[in-house]
Design an enzyme around this catalytic site. Structure first.
Site, short mmCIF file in Angstrom:
data_model
loop_
_atom_site.label_atom_id
_atom_site.label_comp_id
_atom_site.label_asym_id
_atom_site.label_seq_id
_atom_site.Cartn_x
_atom_site.Cartn_y
_atom_site.Cartn_z
N THR A 165 0.81 -1.22 0.00
CA THR A 165 0.00 0.00 0.00
C THR A 165 0.85 1.27 0.00
O THR A 165 0.34 2.35 -0.31
CB THR A 165 -0.91 0.04 1.24
OG1 THR A 165 -0.11 0.08 2.43
CG2 THR A 165 -1.83 -1.17 1.28
N CYS A 176 2.06 3.08 9.53
CA CYS A 176 1.06 3.26 10.59
C CYS A 176 1.69 3.15 11.98
O CYS A 176 2.84 2.72 12.14
CB CYS A 176 -0.02 2.17 10.49
SG CYS A 176 -0.91 2.11 8.93
N ARG A 199 -6.98 -2.68 8.43
CA ARG A 199 -6.92 -4.13 8.20
C ARG A 199 -5.49 -4.63 8.36
O ARG A 199 -4.54 -4.03 7.89
CB ARG A 199 -7.43 -4.43 6.80
CG ARG A 199 -7.43 -5.91 6.45
CD ARG A 199 -7.96 -6.11 5.05
NE ARG A 199 -7.94 -7.52 4.66
CZ ARG A 199 -8.32 -7.98 3.48
NH1 ARG A 199 -8.78 -7.12 2.56
NH2 ARG A 199 -8.25 -9.27 3.21
N ARG A 214 3.90 6.72 2.79
CA ARG A 214 3.01 7.82 3.15
C ARG A 214 2.35 7.54 4.49
O ARG A 214 2.18 6.38 4.88
CB ARG A 214 1.91 8.00 2.09
CG ARG A 214 2.42 8.11 0.67
CD ARG A 214 1.27 8.41 -0.29
NE ARG A 214 0.13 7.50 -0.13
CZ ARG A 214 0.03 6.32 -0.68
NH1 ARG A 214 1.05 5.84 -1.42
NH2 ARG A 214 -1.04 5.56 -0.50
N CYS A 272 -0.52 7.01 7.19
CA CYS A 272 -1.88 6.49 7.22
C CYS A 272 -2.83 7.61 7.64
O CYS A 272 -2.58 8.30 8.63
CB CYS A 272 -1.96 5.32 8.21
SG CYS A 272 -3.65 4.75 8.53
#
Length: 381
Positions: free
Chosen positions: A43, A47, A54, A76, A78
């Site tokens: 993705t 995080c 998820r 990037r 979250c």
């Protein structure tokens, strides 16, 4: 109340290995927030460990010590857990702190504080504790403790100092004295009068070390070139305490320090008896979260505390650390990796960082930061 009493003495040690970090991600362990971040290659997002997104597949996950490191890897933030910062939440906490700071001696309930900042008591309690590191009640207690310490150091009578600091009665003061001062108020004012402190000196690869302890725990760990000078410093700090040289009683603590310096352990299991202001408590707690073999800059610590402009205050808290190694202020460096100051000598700081980095399997550049110079592993003593 000292928040360190409510937390593990070695939080960072729980999340040192990838297996431990992955377990924290799987359980969404909020206690791991700030200790590390995780990125997902599929993705391109990173995080906090507690993120409710998820759960990714393990083979797609990489771990990072800082948000900056995750960004440098091309990831990037979250949008759900906002690992790089909490602007809205920080604004709420700043308003709450402003309310508490306006009258440090007042006893403001959580309900009153939540009404003042227009959020629910439950949300404010969780948010304040996560951002500041202590609860609103602990924050107020630290304010009272700081005011009390200042008054006692000026020589004011205990009863007057207690009332001025916001204690409703002398009995209320003595109920909370151990947690807010680390010792009885009269003993603090009189530089340890009536206090029994056991101490011992020993030789280490970093020179002489002095360890001192009250019946509650360690109150002093210091390094130096000569035992006499270390004992002299202790006598000046606790001029009126009963100081007892007791090698046998201090031996278990010295053994932990010796094992640490010789690579036998990476964390400490030492009960501490130290008192500090709310901000210093937050800084010291942040220092204890820095993983073995890694460093953080003063700027990074300030940003992690939600106070990016408090770099000098962070440096001051590091300099005031009374227990070397147990609170690892040696792991804090300047922004570009320079070694800055160290209460027990830059040469000792250099050796500690280089040794930790080598034993943690990191390169010297990774451990000391960009721009740091290599250190020699010669004994300092």
């Amino acid at each position: 109340m000292n928040p360190q009493a409510d937390r593990p003495t070695s939080v960072s040690s729980v999340y040192q290995t990838e297996a431990q970090r992955w377990q924290a991600v799987c359980t969404r362990d909020a206690r791991a927030d700030g200790a590390f971040f995780y990125g997902v290659s599929t993705t391109g997002i990173f995080c906090r460990p507690s993120c409710a997104s998820r759960l990714p597949r393990r083979e797609h996950v990489a771990f990072f010590a800082t948000a900056q490191a995750a960004r440098a890897a091309g990831l990037r933030e979250c949008k759900r857990c906002r690992p790089g910062g909490l602007p809205r939440e920080l604004a709420i906490v700043e308003r709450a702190c402003a309310v508490l700071d306006a009258d440090p001696q007042a006893r403001i309930t959580l309900a009153q504080l939540s009404d003042a900042v227009h959020v629910s008591p439950f949300h404010l309690q969780r948010l304040f504790t996560r951002v500041v590191g202590v609860s609103p009640r602990q924050y107020q207690a630290a304010h009272r403790g700081a005011a009390l310490r200042d008054a006692l150091q000026r020589g004011e009578r205990v009863t007057r100092a207690a009332l001025d600091a916001g204690f409703n009665s002398p009995s209320r003061l003595y109920e909370n004295a151990a947690s807010e001062l680390g010792m009885a108020p009269s003993a603090y004012r009189n530089k340890g009068a009536g206090l029994v402190v056991h101490y011992a000196c020993a030789s280490t690869p970093l020179g002489q070390v002095l360890v001192a302890a009250t019946e509650k725990g360690i109150c002093h760990i210091a390094f130096g070139d000569a035992a006499d000078s270390l004992v002299g410093e202790l006598r000046r700090t606790l001029a009126h305490a009963q100081l007892i040289e007791d090698d046998a009683r201090i031996a278990p603590f010295v053994a932990q320090i010796d094992a640490y310096l010789h690579g036998g352990r990476e964390t400490f299991d030492l009960p501490l008896d130290v008192a500090a202001t709310a901000f210093r408590q937050r800084v010291w707690d942040a220092l204890r979260r820095i993983p073995y073999g890694e460093t953080r800059s003063y700027t990074q610590i300030a940003e992690a505390l939600g106070a990016p402009r408090a770099v000098r205050a962070v440096a001051s808290a590091c300099a005031a650390n009374p227990v070397a190694l147990a609170i690892p202020c040696h792991r804090v460096v300047q922004k570009r990796g320079a070694l800055a100051g160290y209460r027990w000598g830059l040469s000792r700081k250099e050796v500690l960082l280089r040794t930790e980095a080598q034993r943690a399997g990191a390169t010297g550049a990774d451990a000391l930061g960009e721009g740091a110079k290599p250190a020699k592993l010669d004994d300092v003593a």
